[in-house]
Structure formats: structure tokens, C-alpha cells
Design a protein around this motif. Structure first.
Motif, PDB file in Angstrom:
ATOM      1  N   ALA A   1       0.819  -1.218   0.000  1.00  0.00           N
ATOM      2  CA  ALA A   1       0.000   0.000   0.000  1.00  0.00           C
ATOM      3  C   ALA A   1       0.850   1.263   0.000  1.00  0.00           C
ATOM      4  O   ALA A   1       0.380   2.335  -0.362  1.00  0.00           O
ATOM      5  N   ALA A   2       2.107   1.154   0.377  1.00  0.00           N
ATOM      6  CA  ALA A   2       2.956   2.346   0.425  1.00  0.00           C
ATOM      7  C   ALA A   2       3.396   2.797  -0.967  1.00  0.00           C
ATOM      8  O   ALA A   2       4.056   3.811  -1.113  1.00  0.00           O
ATOM      9  N   GLY A   3       3.017   2.038  -1.983  1.00  0.00           N
ATOM     10  CA  GLY A   3       3.282   2.456  -3.346  1.00  0.00           C
ATOM     11  C   GLY A   3       4.726   2.282  -3.775  1.00  0.00           C
ATOM     12  O   GLY A   3       5.189   2.926  -4.700  1.00  0.00           O
ATOM     13  N   PHE A   4       5.432   1.407  -3.115  1.00  0.00           N
ATOM     14  CA  PHE A   4       6.779   1.088  -3.580  1.00  0.00           C
ATOM     15  C   PHE A   4       6.698  -0.147  -4.452  1.00  0.00           C
ATOM     16  O   PHE A   4       6.005  -1.102  -4.108  1.00  0.00           O
TER      17      PHE A   4
ATOM     18  N   VAL B   1      -1.523   7.652   1.280  1.00  0.00           N
ATOM     19  CA  VAL B   1      -2.810   8.356   1.329  1.00  0.00           C
ATOM     20  C   VAL B   1      -3.959   7.384   1.094  1.00  0.00           C
ATOM     21  O   VAL B   1      -3.763   6.287   0.576  1.00  0.00           O
ATOM     22  N   THR B   2      -5.140   7.816   1.470  1.00  0.00           N
ATOM     23  CA  THR B   2      -6.316   6.978   1.225  1.00  0.00           C
ATOM     24  C   THR B   2      -6.557   6.912  -0.272  1.00  0.00           C
ATOM     25  O   THR B   2      -6.447   7.915  -0.977  1.00  0.00           O
ATOM     26  N   THR B   3      -6.857   5.708  -0.759  1.00  0.00           N
ATOM     27  CA  THR B   3      -6.978   5.555  -2.209  1.00  0.00           C
ATOM     28  C   THR B   3      -8.364   5.064  -2.606  1.00  0.00           C
ATOM     29  O   THR B   3      -9.029   4.386  -1.848  1.00  0.00           O
ATOM     30  N   LYS B   4      -8.735   5.422  -3.819  1.00  0.00           N
ATOM     31  CA  LYS B   4     -10.030   4.964  -4.359  1.00  0.00           C
ATOM     32  C   LYS B   4      -9.822   4.111  -5.612  1.00  0.00           C
ATOM     33  O   LYS B   4     -10.004   2.919  -5.594  1.00  0.00           O
TER      34      LYS B   4
ATOM     35  N   SER C   1       1.239  14.944   8.811  1.00  0.00           N
ATOM     36  CA  SER C   1       0.341  14.023   9.514  1.00  0.00           C
ATOM     37  C   SER C   1      -0.946  14.713   9.986  1.00  0.00           C
ATOM     38  O   SER C   1      -1.894  14.056  10.381  1.00  0.00           O
ATOM     39  N   LEU C   2      -0.988  16.031   9.873  1.00  0.00           N
ATOM     40  CA  LEU C   2      -2.231  16.741  10.213  1.00  0.00           C
ATOM     41  C   LEU C   2      -3.297  16.595   9.117  1.00  0.00           C
ATOM     42  O   LEU C   2      -4.480  16.810   9.359  1.00  0.00           O
ATOM     43  N   LEU C   3      -2.857  16.220   7.920  1.00  0.00           N
ATOM     44  CA  LEU C   3      -3.819  16.068   6.818  1.00  0.00           C
ATOM     45  C   LEU C   3      -4.663  14.821   7.056  1.00  0.00           C
ATOM     46  O   LEU C   3      -4.121  13.742   7.311  1.00  0.00           O
TER      47      LEU C   3
ATOM     48  N   VAL D   1      -3.925  11.570   5.036  1.00  0.00           N
ATOM     49  CA  VAL D   1      -2.688  10.808   5.250  1.00  0.00           C
ATOM     50  C   VAL D   1      -2.949   9.654   6.213  1.00  0.00           C
ATOM     51  O   VAL D   1      -3.428   9.845   7.327  1.00  0.00           O
ATOM     52  N   ARG D   2      -2.661   8.437   5.732  1.00  0.00           N
ATOM     53  CA  ARG D   2      -2.900   7.253   6.572  1.00  0.00           C
ATOM     54  C   ARG D   2      -1.691   6.885   7.407  1.00  0.00           C
ATOM     55  O   ARG D   2      -1.768   6.558   8.562  1.00  0.00           O
ATOM     56  N   GLU D   3      -0.526   6.905   6.762  1.00  0.00           N
ATOM     57  CA  GLU D   3       0.685   6.507   7.461  1.00  0.00           C
ATOM     58  C   GLU D   3       1.893   7.166   6.806  1.00  0.00           C
ATOM     59  O   GLU D   3       1.886   7.413   5.603  1.00  0.00           O
ATOM     60  N   ILE D   4       2.911   7.404   7.606  1.00  0.00           N
ATOM     61  CA  ILE D   4       4.153   7.959   7.058  1.00  0.00           C
ATOM     62  C   ILE D   4       5.302   7.033   7.462  1.00  0.00           C
ATOM     63  O   ILE D   4       5.493   6.746   8.642  1.00  0.00           O
ATOM     64  N   HIS D   5       6.024   6.518   6.465  1.00  0.00           N
ATOM     65  CA  HIS D   5       7.191   5.671   6.743  1.00  0.00           C
ATOM     66  C   HIS D   5       8.443   6.517   6.559  1.00  0.00           C
ATOM     67  O   HIS D   5       8.584   7.214   5.547  1.00  0.00           O
ATOM     68  N   HIS D   6       9.355   6.423   7.513  1.00  0.00           N
ATOM     69  CA  HIS D   6      10.584   7.219   7.436  1.00  0.00           C
ATOM     70  C   HIS D   6      11.719   6.373   6.871  1.00  0.00           C
ATOM     71  O   HIS D   6      12.071   5.350   7.444  1.00  0.00           O
TER      72      HIS D   6
END
Ligand code: DP6
Length: 328
Positions: free
Chosen positions: A99-102, A182-185, A304-306, A309-314
Motif C-alpha cells: 500500500a505504500a506504493g513502492f 494516502v487513502t486511495t479509491k 500528519s495533520l492532513l 494521510v494514513r501513514e508515514i514511513h521514514h
């Protein structure tokens, strides 16, 4: 005849977008990436005269026929190179959140190329390994190396001058890549299909080709000079150009969703507030944000205030392929 290898994903800073030869995975343009420390694939390969077919277990599940076909075609190239016609059992684990799009295909084929060549007894250097990995998935050619990597398109029809090379290592320059999920459709157009459609139908594709080689030189210079601002600007502009080509395709398509644009705009606002952050986007809706280590937390806190945004990987720059001890 067993070997296990690990390879990390990479994010393209200057995009690979289009093939001049689909069979050999020869690109129309050179590209540049940074290998990431967070996401990787571990693959074990076992060749044996006792096997009567190839088997591919991915994340403890038998692969579907379509995946199996890609793997068999790839193994055939390695069997041809080695002159040995043995079947293989492959056990692969992806530590890549899909889901992270990598693209897990980059780390997947880099790990498979490394493990399979070693298991079958082929003595190959990294350059040859990059050429082999390329023929599973183009972006895999770059995941052989750690740090900042350039995949040279080459000129020859047989692909003998088409491989990746390292620019500087992961230890040489510390930056951060925040992978913003991000949330996806909608369902996405796969990168393989998307680049093909763009090459064949988009009137903007010639503009892409004109610009990308210049962008690559700027990015390479920025990396050598460790000039973050210069790198960030060209990375963001290059991603926008790639995505612009898809709008001209027939039928047209777009990888962005409203959530994607929200993140992009927030990155612009961060810059307006004096924090150096830049985005890049691959063939999907998620956004990768580049920043310097000192700004990592400020960037994360703002994004992350948006609500989208579901998750942020560092992530940090990560290593190239490694061989692991074989499990008994
Ligand atoms: C947008 O390497 O997944 O991520 O060679 O057909 O397997 P194939 O494509 P792939 O394409 C990656 C496209 C990209 C840009 C990049 O990684 O350079």
C-alpha cells in the motif's frame, strides 16, 4: 546449489519512463534513484536435478500462474547463461508494504537475480547482476547498489551497455525520504502498461525525452555536490514532467488522486514556510517527500495533520544487495 540474498527497494529521483525494447527491458532514458533502508525482499533459491518444475513461494503462498510465468522467463535467462537446465524452488519474502506504493518488483528481481546466479554457480560482477535484474523489472537494475545510483540507458541494441552504476554510497550523504501513504479509491494503471501507452500515444512524450537527460545531469551534479536544494527542485520538476505525459496518452490516465494533490500542496506550503521539502510520485497515488535530517520531524508533523494521510514511513539511504547465510 542454494543461496539467499536480500535487496532493498529504491525510489527514482529521475524517472525511468518508457522502453525502447520490451523484451530486453531497454529504457528510452537514463534514470537515477536512491536505495532505501526500510523496505526490502529476501529470497532463497535452490536449484536441483530432483525438481521437475519451478516453484515460487511468495510470502508463504504459492504464486499465481501469471507471476510464475514471469519468474520462469527470468530463470530461463539465468539457466541459459549458466548452461545448466535445472529447475528451482524459490522462497521469497517481501518486507515492502504494498500500500505504500513502492514497487516490490525492484527489490524482488534484484534479490532473485543475486540469489539465483549464486545458487547456479555463475560468477557475475555487480554490473552484470544489474543487467540480469533489469530483465525482470527495469527499476531492479538500480537496487543492486546502495546509496545513489544511475541506470545508464546505453545505446546498443543488445543491451550490453545498459546497466546501473553507483554515484555515491548510502554513507556519503544522509537525507530522508518520507513515504506518505494516502487513502486511495481508484485502481491504478500498472507502471509497465502506463509507460507503454505513454510512449505509443502521448504527444508530450517527445518533450519528456528532451528534458529528462538534462534533469539527470543536474541531479547527478547535485548529488556529487551534496546540494539538497538543487536536487530537490530537479526531482520534483522531473516527477511532474513524467506525470504530465500520462495526461496526453490515449486513453489518458492520471496516477494522482485528490489526496495526492493535497500532500503536494502541503509540501509547497512547507517550503513557503522555509522548510526545504520536495515531493516525488511514482505510478500510484502515494507521495514520497524528500527532506534533510534536521527537518524530518517538522515535515512529518505538518503532513500528519492532513486527514487524507494514513501513514508515514521514514526512510534513509539504504544498502545494496547482500548474501545471507543459507538456512539448513
Ligand atoms: C514510475 O521498473 O516497475 O517507478 O520495467 O516494466 O517492470 P518494468 O517497470 P518498473 O517501472 C518503474 C517506473 C517508475 C519510475 C522508476 O522507478 O524509475
Amino acid at each position: 546449489m542454494k543461496a539467499t540474498a536480500k535487496a532493498h527497494t529504491n525510489i527514482a529521483l529521475i524517472k525511468y519512463w518508457g522502453k525502447r525494447d520490451e523484451q530486453l527491458f531497454l529504457p528510452t532514458n537514463s534514470s537515477l534513484s536512491v536505495t532505501l533502508d526500510k523496505f526490502y525482499t529476501e529470497t532463497s533459491v535452490h536449484f536441483s536435478p530432483d525438481f521437475h518444475a519451478d516453484r515460487f513461494i511468495l510470502n508463504d503462498q504459492q504464486a499465481d500462474p501469471k507471476e510464475m510465468e514471469k519468474i520462469t522467463t527470468f530463470l530461463d535467462r539465468i539457466r541459459n547463461l549458466s548452461g545448466k537446465s535445472l529447475y528451482a524452488t524459490i522462497d521469497s519474502k517481501n518486507y515492502v508494504p504494498t500500500a505504500a506504493g513502492f514497487a516490490s518488483s525492484a527489490s524482488g528481481f534484484a534479490a532473485l537475480a543475486a540469489a539465483a546466479t549464486k545458487a547456479i554457480g555463475l560468477d557475475v560482477d555487480y554490473r552484470q547482476l544489474s543487467q540480469i535484474a533489469r530483465q525482470g523489472s527495469g527499476s531492479a537494475s538500480r537496487s543492486i547498489y546502495g546509496g545513489y545510483v544511475e541506470w545508464q540507458k546505453g545505446e546498443k541494441a543488445d543491451g550490453s551497455d545498459c546497466y546501473a552504476l553507483p554515484i555515491i554510497s548510502e554513507q556519503d550523504w544522509d537525507i530522508r525520504v518520507l513515504s506518505v501513504e494516502v487513502t486511495t479509491k481508484a485502481k491504478k494503471v500498472l507502471s509497465r502498461e502506463g509507460m507503454k501507452r505513454t510512449v505509443e500515444t502521448s504527444p508530450f512524450y517527445s518533450g519528456w525525452l528532451e528534458a529528462v537527460e538534462k534533469d539527470l545531469i543536474t541531479a547527478r551534479d547535485a548529488i556529487k555536490e551534496k546540494d539538497f536544494e538543487k536536487l530537490g527542485h530537479v526531482v520534483e520538476a522531473n516527477a511532474l514532467k513524467m506525470h504530465a505525459t500520462t495526461l496526453g496518452a490515449n486513453p489518458p490516465f492520471m496516477y494522482w488522486q485528490s489526496a495526492t494533490v493535497e500532500v503536494m500542496q502541503e509540501v509547497e506550503e512547507l517550503r513557503a514556510a522555509g522548510i526545504e521539502a520536495y515531493f516525488t510520485i511514482d505510478a500510484g497515488p502515494n507521495v514520497k517527500v524528500l527532506c534533510q535530517p534536521k527537518d524530518e520531524h517538522a515535515v512529518r508533523d505538518k503532513l500528519s495533520l492532513l486527514t487524507v494521510v494514513r501513514e508515514i514511513h521514514h526512510c534513509r539511504p539504504g544498502p545494496g544487495i547482500t548474501y545471507l547465510p543459507i538456512e539448513k
